[in-house]
Design a protein around this motif. Structure first.
Motif, PDB file in Angstrom:
ATOM      1  N   ASP A  51       0.828  -1.214   0.000  1.00  0.00           N
ATOM      2  CA  ASP A  51       0.000   0.000   0.000  1.00  0.00           C
ATOM      3  C   ASP A  51       0.859   1.260   0.000  1.00  0.00           C
ATOM      4  N   VAL A  52       1.711   1.357  -1.003  1.00  0.00           N
ATOM      5  CA  VAL A  52       2.571   2.530  -1.196  1.00  0.00           C
ATOM      6  C   VAL A  52       2.450   2.991  -2.645  1.00  0.00           C
ATOM      7  N   ASP A  53       2.602   4.292  -2.831  1.00  0.00           N
ATOM      8  CA  ASP A  53       2.487   4.848  -4.187  1.00  0.00           C
ATOM      9  C   ASP A  53       3.307   4.048  -5.180  1.00  0.00           C
ATOM     10  N   GLY A  54       2.669   3.737  -6.286  1.00  0.00           N
ATOM     11  CA  GLY A  54       3.334   2.997  -7.351  1.00  0.00           C
ATOM     12  C   GLY A  54       3.280   1.494  -7.199  1.00  0.00           C
ATOM     13  N   GLN A  55       2.818   0.993  -6.046  1.00  0.00           N
ATOM     14  CA  GLN A  55       2.765  -0.452  -5.834  1.00  0.00           C
ATOM     15  C   GLN A  55       1.373  -0.958  -5.487  1.00  0.00           C
ATOM     16  N   VAL A  56       0.428  -0.066  -5.294  1.00  0.00           N
ATOM     17  CA  VAL A  56      -0.923  -0.468  -4.895  1.00  0.00           C
ATOM     18  C   VAL A  56      -1.540  -1.340  -5.986  1.00  0.00           C
ATOM     19  N   PRO A  57      -1.987  -2.545  -5.625  1.00  0.00           N
ATOM     20  CA  PRO A  57      -2.643  -3.380  -6.628  1.00  0.00           C
ATOM     21  C   PRO A  57      -3.813  -2.641  -7.293  1.00  0.00           C
ATOM     22  N   ALA A  58      -3.927  -2.791  -8.579  1.00  0.00           N
ATOM     23  CA  ALA A  58      -4.983  -2.106  -9.342  1.00  0.00           C
ATOM     24  C   ALA A  58      -6.366  -2.463  -8.806  1.00  0.00           C
ATOM     25  N   GLU A  59      -6.550  -3.699  -8.349  1.00  0.00           N
ATOM     26  CA  GLU A  59      -7.846  -4.125  -7.820  1.00  0.00           C
ATOM     27  C   GLU A  59      -8.218  -3.316  -6.566  1.00  0.00           C
ATOM     28  N   TRP A  60      -7.215  -3.015  -5.734  1.00  0.00           N
ATOM     29  CA  TRP A  60      -7.479  -2.218  -4.535  1.00  0.00           C
ATOM     30  C   TRP A  60      -7.886  -0.805  -4.922  1.00  0.00           C
ATOM     31  N   ALA A  61      -7.119  -0.209  -5.817  1.00  0.00           N
ATOM     32  CA  ALA A  61      -7.403   1.174  -6.232  1.00  0.00           C
ATOM     33  C   ALA A  61      -8.801   1.276  -6.834  1.00  0.00           C
ATOM     34  N   SER A  62      -9.154   0.328  -7.669  1.00  0.00           N
ATOM     35  CA  SER A  62     -10.470   0.326  -8.307  1.00  0.00           C
ATOM     36  C   SER A  62     -11.578   0.146  -7.268  1.00  0.00           C
ATOM     37  N   PHE A  63     -11.392  -0.775  -6.333  1.00  0.00           N
ATOM     38  CA  PHE A  63     -12.390  -1.026  -5.304  1.00  0.00           C
ATOM     39  C   PHE A  63     -12.586   0.212  -4.428  1.00  0.00           C
ATOM     40  N   ARG A  64     -11.503   0.837  -4.017  1.00  0.00           N
ATOM     41  CA  ARG A  64     -11.594   2.041  -3.190  1.00  0.00           C
ATOM     42  C   ARG A  64     -12.372   3.138  -3.916  1.00  0.00           C
ATOM     43  N   GLN A  65     -12.104   3.287  -5.183  1.00  0.00           N
ATOM     44  CA  GLN A  65     -12.812   4.285  -5.985  1.00  0.00           C
ATOM     45  C   GLN A  65     -14.302   3.932  -6.078  1.00  0.00           C
ATOM     46  N   ASP A  66     -14.596   2.654  -6.277  1.00  0.00           N
ATOM     47  CA  ASP A  66     -15.997   2.212  -6.348  1.00  0.00           C
ATOM     48  C   ASP A  66     -16.728   2.500  -5.038  1.00  0.00           C
ATOM     49  N   VAL A  67     -16.090   2.221  -3.905  1.00  0.00           N
ATOM     50  CA  VAL A  67     -16.708   2.478  -2.605  1.00  0.00           C
ATOM     51  C   VAL A  67     -16.923   3.977  -2.417  1.00  0.00           C
ATOM     52  N   GLN A  68     -15.944   4.772  -2.803  1.00  0.00           N
ATOM     53  CA  GLN A  68     -16.088   6.225  -2.676  1.00  0.00           C
ATOM     54  C   GLN A  68     -17.239   6.748  -3.530  1.00  0.00           C
ATOM     55  N   GLY A  69     -17.597   6.030  -4.581  1.00  0.00           N
ATOM     56  CA  GLY A  69     -18.652   6.457  -5.497  1.00  0.00           C
ATOM     57  C   GLY A  69     -20.060   6.105  -5.066  1.00  0.00           C
ATOM     58  N   VAL A  70     -20.214   5.426  -3.918  1.00  0.00           N
ATOM     59  CA  VAL A  70     -21.565   5.103  -3.434  1.00  0.00           C
ATOM     60  C   VAL A  70     -21.893   5.959  -2.218  1.00  0.00           C
ATOM     61  N   ASP A  71     -23.188   6.098  -1.969  1.00  0.00           N
ATOM     62  CA  ASP A  71     -23.665   6.953  -0.884  1.00  0.00           C
ATOM     63  C   ASP A  71     -23.986   6.183   0.390  1.00  0.00           C
ATOM     64  N   GLY A  72     -24.181   4.888   0.284  1.00  0.00           N
ATOM     65  CA  GLY A  72     -24.482   4.014   1.405  1.00  0.00           C
ATOM     66  C   GLY A  72     -24.130   2.593   1.004  1.00  0.00           C
ATOM     67  N   VAL A  73     -24.174   1.670   1.966  1.00  0.00           N
ATOM     68  CA  VAL A  73     -23.758   0.287   1.677  1.00  0.00           C
ATOM     69  C   VAL A  73     -24.672  -0.714   2.374  1.00  0.00           C
ATOM     70  N   PHE A  74     -25.122  -1.715   1.608  1.00  0.00           N
ATOM     71  CA  PHE A  74     -25.805  -2.894   2.150  1.00  0.00           C
ATOM     72  C   PHE A  74     -24.783  -4.030   2.156  1.00  0.00           C
ATOM     73  N   PHE A  75     -24.593  -4.656   3.305  1.00  0.00           N
ATOM     74  CA  PHE A  75     -23.722  -5.822   3.428  1.00  0.00           C
ATOM     75  C   PHE A  75     -24.595  -7.058   3.615  1.00  0.00           C
ATOM     76  N   PHE A  76     -24.288  -8.102   2.864  1.00  0.00           N
ATOM     77  CA  PHE A  76     -24.975  -9.391   2.979  1.00  0.00           C
ATOM     78  C   PHE A  76     -23.916 -10.420   3.328  1.00  0.00           C
ATOM     79  N   THR A  77     -24.089 -11.112   4.448  1.00  0.00           N
ATOM     80  CA  THR A  77     -23.045 -12.024   4.883  1.00  0.00           C
ATOM     81  C   THR A  77     -23.580 -13.360   5.366  1.00  0.00           C
TER      82      THR A  77
END
Length: 183
Positions: A51-77
């Motif tokens: 988790d350092v600049d230039g090494q963050v897995p693309a999947e993490w970066a994409s997921f973080r962006q996706d989470v930032q793009g929602v207004d609330g979250v439903f978790f199903f477990t």
């Protein structure tokens, strides 16, 4: 403006009961709200060394962006060994980092646990809620969403029985009221 609600399913199984329930909840959202299913199965396990600049897995970066793009979250477990599945906990960890830059903070949450068993994922539901407190996610308290005996609540076509759908609608309606207090 349409509000986006992230849907996170803690079971990766193709025929997952949690996926069936999540899809039904998505159908019950009112006009002005949209379900956005956030995939978590592709996320590499969290490792702070990556988790350092230039090494963050693309999947993490994409997921973080996706989470930032929602207004609330439903978790199903589901419940695995009286707790949440590792894949769900990993998603929480990935989205909460790097320290001080959590993607989760302030997003109203709903926790739904689904199980064939009688105790309805009680342990997983409460373990997840503990993490959400730390992640600064206000979480709907009532009605509680423990969906036990799920195999008795769906038919051979994976359709959920009407009285159960009515309960899901009550939960959804209460979540929308709760959500609107924060937005």
């Amino acid at each position: 403006m349409t509000k986006k609600i992230g849907f996170i399913v803690g079971s990766l199984r193709e025929g997952s009961f949690n996926k069936i329930v999540a899809k039904k909840f998505a159908d019950l959202l009112p006009e002005g709200f949209e379900a956005v299913f956030l995939e978590i199965g592709q996320l590499p396990f969290y490792n702070e060394d990556l988790d350092v600049d230039g090494q963050v897995p693309a999947e993490w970066a994409s997921f973080r962006q996706d989470v930032q793009g929602v207004d609330g979250v439903f978790f199903f477990t589901p419940e695995y060994n009286r707790s949440v599945p590792a894949v769900l906990k990993n998603a929480l960890d990935v989205g909460s980092r790097p320290y001080g830059a959590s993607s989760w903070g302030g997003k109203p949450a709903l926790v739904v646990s689904v199980s064939p068993g009688a105790i309805a994922g009680f342990g997983a539901n409460h373990h997840l809620r503990q993490s959400l407190v730390f992640l600064d996610m206000p979480t709907l308290q009532q009605p509680e969403a423990y969906i036990g005996g799920i195999t008795n609540l769906i038919d051979e076509n994976n359709e959920i029985k009407a009285d159960t759908v009515n309960f899901f609608q009550t939960i959804t309606d209460k979540y929308i009221e709760f959500f609107n207090r924060f937005n």
